[in-house]
Design a protein around this motif. Sequence first.
Motif, PDB file in Angstrom:
ATOM      1  N   VAL A 139      37.071  34.946  36.370  1.00  0.00           N
ATOM      2  CA  VAL A 139      37.572  35.863  37.390  1.00  0.00           C
ATOM      3  C   VAL A 139      38.133  37.119  36.724  1.00  0.00           C
ATOM      4  N   TYR A 140      38.909  36.921  35.698  1.00  0.00           N
ATOM      5  CA  TYR A 140      39.473  38.045  34.934  1.00  0.00           C
ATOM      6  C   TYR A 140      38.349  38.941  34.388  1.00  0.00           C
ATOM      7  N   ALA A 143      36.517  41.099  37.070  1.00  0.00           N
ATOM      8  CA  ALA A 143      37.295  42.274  37.448  1.00  0.00           C
ATOM      9  C   ALA A 143      37.288  43.317  36.330  1.00  0.00           C
ATOM     10  N   LYS A 186      36.944  32.748  43.466  1.00  0.00           N
ATOM     11  CA  LYS A 186      38.149  33.589  43.496  1.00  0.00           C
ATOM     12  C   LYS A 186      39.077  33.111  44.615  1.00  0.00           C
ATOM     13  N   GLU A 192      43.778  35.412  42.254  1.00  0.00           N
ATOM     14  CA  GLU A 192      44.040  36.790  42.674  1.00  0.00           C
ATOM     15  C   GLU A 192      44.773  37.552  41.573  1.00  0.00           C
ATOM     16  N   TYR A 195      42.391  38.392  38.846  1.00  0.00           N
ATOM     17  CA  TYR A 195      41.530  39.504  39.231  1.00  0.00           C
ATOM     18  C   TYR A 195      42.218  40.845  38.996  1.00  0.00           C
TER      19      TYR A 195
END
Length: 221
Positions: A139-140, A143, A186, A192, A195
């Motif tokens: 996820v990181y 983004a 996500k 979150e 992200y």
Amino acid sequence: MDKQLLAKIQKCFALAGSSNEYEAAAALAKAKALMDENGISFEMLQMADIEEATSRASRTQRPPVWETYLCAAVQRAFGVVSFINEGGDRTFVGRGVSAEIASYAFAVLFRQLKRARRDYIAAKLSRCKTANKRRRADVYCEAWTLAVYSKIARLAPQLPQDAVIDQYLAERHPQLVGVDSRSAAKTGRAAENDYWNGLASGSQVELHRGVDAEMPPLAIA
């Protein structure tokens, strides 16, 4: 195809643009004669300018979404296309040196992202279980690459699709098929946060527009 012959033909075409009409006509006639003698078409001459360059990637036939985003950013910046080769790496295809430059840019960004991922796991995810750690790190990374793509989109215009590159791929790599990327889930407050942390980190990557006509459109610091 003989590169020296192609270079000679291309030089003739360059001379055909001369303001001296006799010199221009002679150069054009010479180029046409060389092409006819050697069975070279205009399409073959155009495709001779297409090059390939490969950069190491995730080495999987179903790459993570963040790698796809990263590749899209490089394609946008340098006007190239890419595909996943049999070894799972990224092969970039473009005119002249653009493929080699794109390959280098992808390698630089890929290393930066892998380092940022490693540092983020150590700082924020060290206590997570392995599966959850991988998912949240993805996820990181997604983004992070979206932030980089957004920065490139502001610097580099969207170039039209190159029909010559399309023809090159159809003739040289007819076996290519589309692949689906592997996306991270996500969901939840933790994802979150991952992200937004990725967006913040990716926005710090420095990109510069080339100022010289001979330079690539973007340089990566």
